[in-house]
Design a protein around this motif. Structure first.
Motif, PDB file in Angstrom:
ATOM      1  N   LEU A 187      18.007   2.740   3.818  1.00  0.00           N
ATOM      2  CA  LEU A 187      17.296   3.892   4.365  1.00  0.00           C
ATOM      3  C   LEU A 187      15.835   3.776   3.947  1.00  0.00           C
ATOM      4  CD1 LEU A 187      20.259   5.763   3.264  1.00  0.00           C
ATOM      5  CD2 LEU A 187      19.355   6.416   5.490  1.00  0.00           C
ATOM      6  N   TRP A 188      14.987   3.534   4.935  1.00  0.00           N
ATOM      7  CA  TRP A 188      13.563   3.334   4.690  1.00  0.00           C
ATOM      8  C   TRP A 188      12.834   4.555   5.226  1.00  0.00           C
ATOM      9  CZ3 TRP A 188       8.898   2.848   7.280  1.00  0.00           C
ATOM     10  CH2 TRP A 188       7.858   2.239   6.561  1.00  0.00           C
ATOM     11  N   GLY A 189      12.431   5.451   4.317  1.00  0.00           N
ATOM     12  CA  GLY A 189      11.831   6.725   4.724  1.00  0.00           C
ATOM     13  C   GLY A 189      10.364   6.592   5.044  1.00  0.00           C
ATOM     14  N   GLY A 190      10.048   5.897   6.124  1.00  0.00           N
ATOM     15  CA  GLY A 190       8.658   5.597   6.425  1.00  0.00           C
ATOM     16  C   GLY A 190       7.766   6.791   6.628  1.00  0.00           C
ATOM     17  N   ARG A 191       8.313   7.922   7.002  1.00  0.00           N
ATOM     18  CA  ARG A 191       7.481   9.125   7.142  1.00  0.00           C
ATOM     19  C   ARG A 191       8.090  10.321   6.412  1.00  0.00           C
ATOM     20  NH1 ARG A 191       3.254   7.796  10.236  1.00  0.00           N
ATOM     21  NH2 ARG A 191       3.578   6.109  11.750  1.00  0.00           N
ATOM     22  N   GLU A 192       8.909  10.035   5.407  1.00  0.00           N
ATOM     23  CA  GLU A 192       9.472  11.119   4.600  1.00  0.00           C
ATOM     24  C   GLU A 192       8.455  11.502   3.529  1.00  0.00           C
ATOM     25  OE1 GLU A 192      11.598  12.209   6.228  1.00  0.00           O
ATOM     26  OE2 GLU A 192      13.278  10.914   6.710  1.00  0.00           O
ATOM     27  N   GLY A 193       7.507  12.299   3.932  1.00  0.00           N
ATOM     28  CA  GLY A 193       6.421  12.737   3.069  1.00  0.00           C
ATOM     29  C   GLY A 193       5.562  13.708   3.852  1.00  0.00           C
ATOM     30  N   TYR A 194       4.325  13.923   3.402  1.00  0.00           N
ATOM     31  CA  TYR A 194       3.492  14.886   4.112  1.00  0.00           C
ATOM     32  C   TYR A 194       2.019  14.512   3.993  1.00  0.00           C
ATOM     33  CZ  TYR A 194       2.511  16.812  -0.541  1.00  0.00           C
ATOM     34  OH  TYR A 194       2.108  16.960  -1.841  1.00  0.00           O
ATOM     35  N   GLU A 195       1.229  15.059   4.895  1.00  0.00           N
ATOM     36  CA  GLU A 195      -0.211  14.850   4.887  1.00  0.00           C
ATOM     37  C   GLU A 195      -0.943  15.945   4.127  1.00  0.00           C
ATOM     38  OE1 GLU A 195      -1.673  12.152   6.076  1.00  0.00           O
ATOM     39  OE2 GLU A 195       0.260  11.339   6.710  1.00  0.00           O
ATOM     40  N   THR A 196      -0.456  17.174   4.239  1.00  0.00           N
ATOM     41  CA  THR A 196      -1.104  18.306   3.579  1.00  0.00           C
ATOM     42  C   THR A 196      -0.062  19.359   3.239  1.00  0.00           C
ATOM     43  OG1 THR A 196      -2.709  20.113   3.845  1.00  0.00           O
ATOM     44  CG2 THR A 196      -1.651  19.299   5.848  1.00  0.00           C
ATOM     45  N   LEU A 197      -0.243  20.022   2.121  1.00  0.00           N
ATOM     46  CA  LEU A 197       0.650  21.117   1.741  1.00  0.00           C
ATOM     47  C   LEU A 197       0.368  22.385   2.539  1.00  0.00           C
ATOM     48  CD1 LEU A 197       0.907  20.759  -2.148  1.00  0.00           C
ATOM     49  CD2 LEU A 197       2.751  20.520  -0.482  1.00  0.00           C
ATOM     50  N   LYS A 240       0.454  10.405   3.403  1.00  0.00           N
ATOM     51  CA  LYS A 240      -0.414  10.458   2.223  1.00  0.00           C
ATOM     52  C   LYS A 240       0.403  10.639   0.955  1.00  0.00           C
ATOM     53  CE  LYS A 240      -4.421  12.947   0.366  1.00  0.00           C
ATOM     54  NZ  LYS A 240      -5.381  14.053   0.617  1.00  0.00           N
ATOM     55  N   HIS A 241       1.419  11.516   1.020  1.00  0.00           N
ATOM     56  CA  HIS A 241       2.285  11.769  -0.131  1.00  0.00           C
ATOM     57  C   HIS A 241       3.729  11.460   0.276  1.00  0.00           C
ATOM     58  CE1 HIS A 241      -0.933  13.789  -2.365  1.00  0.00           C
ATOM     59  NE2 HIS A 241      -1.247  14.388  -1.232  1.00  0.00           N
ATOM     60  N   GLN A 242       4.235  10.316  -0.169  1.00  0.00           N
ATOM     61  CA  GLN A 242       5.609   9.927   0.153  1.00  0.00           C
ATOM     62  C   GLN A 242       6.555  10.470  -0.929  1.00  0.00           C
ATOM     63  OE1 GLN A 242       5.166   7.944   3.711  1.00  0.00           O
ATOM     64  NE2 GLN A 242       7.074   7.722   2.618  1.00  0.00           N
ATOM     65  N   TYR A 243       7.677  11.034  -0.498  1.00  0.00           N
ATOM     66  CA  TYR A 243       8.653  11.539  -1.463  1.00  0.00           C
ATOM     67  C   TYR A 243       9.345  10.403  -2.216  1.00  0.00           C
ATOM     68  CZ  TYR A 243       8.087  15.989   1.008  1.00  0.00           C
ATOM     69  OH  TYR A 243       7.573  17.130   1.571  1.00  0.00           O
ATOM     70  N   ASP A 244       9.431   9.223  -1.589  1.00  0.00           N
ATOM     71  CA  ASP A 244      10.120   8.073  -2.194  1.00  0.00           C
ATOM     72  C   ASP A 244       9.087   7.111  -2.786  1.00  0.00           C
ATOM     73  OD1 ASP A 244       9.080   7.532   0.302  1.00  0.00           O
ATOM     74  OD2 ASP A 244      10.891   6.613   1.110  1.00  0.00           O
ATOM     75  N   TYR A 245       8.249   7.611  -3.698  1.00  0.00           N
ATOM     76  CA  TYR A 245       7.049   6.910  -4.135  1.00  0.00           C
ATOM     77  C   TYR A 245       7.326   5.599  -4.859  1.00  0.00           C
ATOM     78  CZ  TYR A 245       2.327   6.339  -6.004  1.00  0.00           C
ATOM     79  OH  TYR A 245       1.093   5.846  -6.308  1.00  0.00           O
ATOM     80  N   ASP A 246       8.209   5.604  -5.836  1.00  0.00           N
ATOM     81  CA  ASP A 246       8.508   4.397  -6.618  1.00  0.00           C
ATOM     82  C   ASP A 246       9.922   4.501  -7.157  1.00  0.00           C
ATOM     83  OD1 ASP A 246       8.262   6.248  -8.685  1.00  0.00           O
ATOM     84  OD2 ASP A 246       6.551   5.261  -9.633  1.00  0.00           O
ATOM     85  N   ALA A 247      10.334   3.521  -7.957  1.00  0.00           N
ATOM     86  CA  ALA A 247      11.715   3.476  -8.441  1.00  0.00           C
ATOM     87  C   ALA A 247      12.058   4.699  -9.281  1.00  0.00           C
ATOM     88  CB  ALA A 247      11.941   2.189  -9.239  1.00  0.00           C
TER      89      ALA A 247
END
Length: 435
Positions: A187-197, A240-247
């Motif tokens: 599962l590659w969450g390429g857009r599981e994140g956000y640009e602005t809060l 800009k802010h990915q939820y799956d940032y690192d390990a």
């Protein structure tokens, strides 16, 4: 069937380190034994279908540069021609595995039903090609990031209809992966994140992402899929802010939603660099947390601030990555997928073969260096010496004690420790002996 695309390129063979042939393996000998296991079984190479066959050479500043016989990629006939070329390349390289997204292998349809029908047709076509060639599927995945419907994410999308379309797409891709005997599902969450809060409910999005991943695990067990479910950390790009940032971030997410025993990580060298880490850091972190699964091998241009997905060519970096993989016991269902692409000015079929030949050689050299370091034991000896103080009964007992008792011991024994050298430069010199 064979195509004309690779018509003048012979199968790549092992010629040895003294060979000057650029179209031969100098270090990758699949049958060479390292620690009781063939090199091919250690490395478990896979070719990425998307970069090698679906990518057309575009970048953020320019369009298509690569012209292939299967372009435009909008008909099933061309999809099958692309598959014919792909399996021809797998044969030339002797690559034991490949990986794909659904959107790489079938043209986009008018709706979900047509997408699934086309994927099913290509799955059957792949099955025949795999039976003919012996090439296996390392993992399958769904592309839930490229189409405009996913501009605000898949499982984290504010529109429930997008969530539904994404979930159904993942189900169809899991079915295809199962049918083809895939050894993992990613599962590659390429857009599981956000640009602005300003327009994001982060708590709701994370909860939806966690619930979706639990659905994936439930479906895995329902269909009897024996492979691993893998999540791929991906920082900053494209969101800009990915939820799956690192390990470490992914492990915290898995823990929060009760998935740390069900899901492992697929780690990429380029993503590690974007996250401000080294690749070996990400591998060691995942191994220490018990969630190491597989790797995407590539590299970034260190003068660029984005994911350039170049083929690996840095043996010291690769050696340290495989050192930690071997130290963790090696791959189980995972492997080394070349999530890497040609430069957009490398136009020819021979470039596509040569890029993989060089990358496979770099990985083989790194693996041999890693194995030699483990056999020599120098790093392990230095590590044991540095932490030797914790092997005493008194030190181990301290971890089960309390702050008051520890303070009493410091006062009673007049403990006043002096720092000891970490000897980093000496250890770096040690590594350089092998690479």
């Amino acid at each position: 069937m064979s195509t004309d695309f690779f018509k003048d390129i012979s199968p790549i063979t092992f010629a040895g380190a003294d060979s000057a042939d650029p179209m031969a393996f100098h270090h990758y000998n699949p049958d060479e034994m390292l620690g009781g296991k063939r090199m091919e079984e250690h490395l478990r190479f896979a070719v990425a279908y998307w970069h090698s066959f679906a990518w057309e050479g575009g970048d953020p500043f320019g369009g298509q540069t690569l012209e292939r016989p299967w372009h435009p990629q909008d008909t099933m006939a061309n999809a099958k021609l692309k598959a014919d070329a792909a399996f021809e390349m797998f044969r030339i390289l002797g690559a034991p595995y490949f990986c794909f997204h659904d959107a790489d292998v079938r043209p986009e349809g008018s709706n979900y039903a047509e997408n699934t029908s086309r994927l099913d047709e290509m799955t059957d076509y792949f099955g025949t090609k795999m039976e003919e060639t012996g090439t296996k599927l390392l993992w399958g995945t769904a592309n839930t990031f490229s189409h405009r419907r996913y501009m605000s994410g898949g499982s984290t999308n504010p529109d429930p209809d997008v969530f539904a379309f994404m979930a159904a797409t993942v189900k169809s891709c899991m079915d295809a992966t199962q049918k083809l005997g895939g050894e993992n599902y990613v599962l590659w969450g390429g857009r599981e994140g956000y640009e602005t809060l300003l327009n994001t409910d982060m708590g709701q999005e994370l909860d939806h992402m966690g619930r979706f991943l639990n659905m994936v695990v439930d479906y895995k067990h329902k269909i009897g899929f024996k492979g691993a479910i893998l999540v791929e950390p991906k920082p900053q790009e494209p969101s800009k802010h990915q939820y799956d940032y690192d390990a470490a971030t992914c492990f915290g997410f898995l823990q929060k939603y009760g998935l740390e025993k069900e899901v492992k990580l697929n780690l990429e060298q380029g993503h590690a660099i974007l996250a401000g880490h080294s690749f070996e850091h990400e591998i060691a972190t995942a191994a220490a947390l018990g969630v190491f699964g597989s790797i995407d091998m590539n590299r970034n241009d260190y003068q660029s601030g984005w994911d350039t997905d170049q083929f690996p060519n840095n043996v010291p970096e690769v050696a340290l990555a495989y050192y930690h993989i071997l130290k963790a016991g090696g791959f189980d269902t995972g492997g080394t997928n070349f999530d890497a692409k040609l430069r957009r000015q490398s136009l020819d079929a021979v470039d596509l073969i040569a890029s993989h030949v060089g990358a496979m050689d770099v990985c083989a050299r790194g693996l041999k260096a890693a194995h030699a370091m483990l056999e020599d034991g120098g790093l392990e000896t230095a590590l044991a010496e540095r932490y030797a103080g914790w092997e005493t009964p008194e030190a181990r007992a301290m971890l089960g004690s309390d702050l008051g008792s520890i303070t009493d011991r410091v006062l009673a024994q007049d403990i006043n420790p002096q720092p000891r050298s970490g000897r980093q430069e000496i250890l770096e010199n040690y590594v350089n002996r092998f690479v």
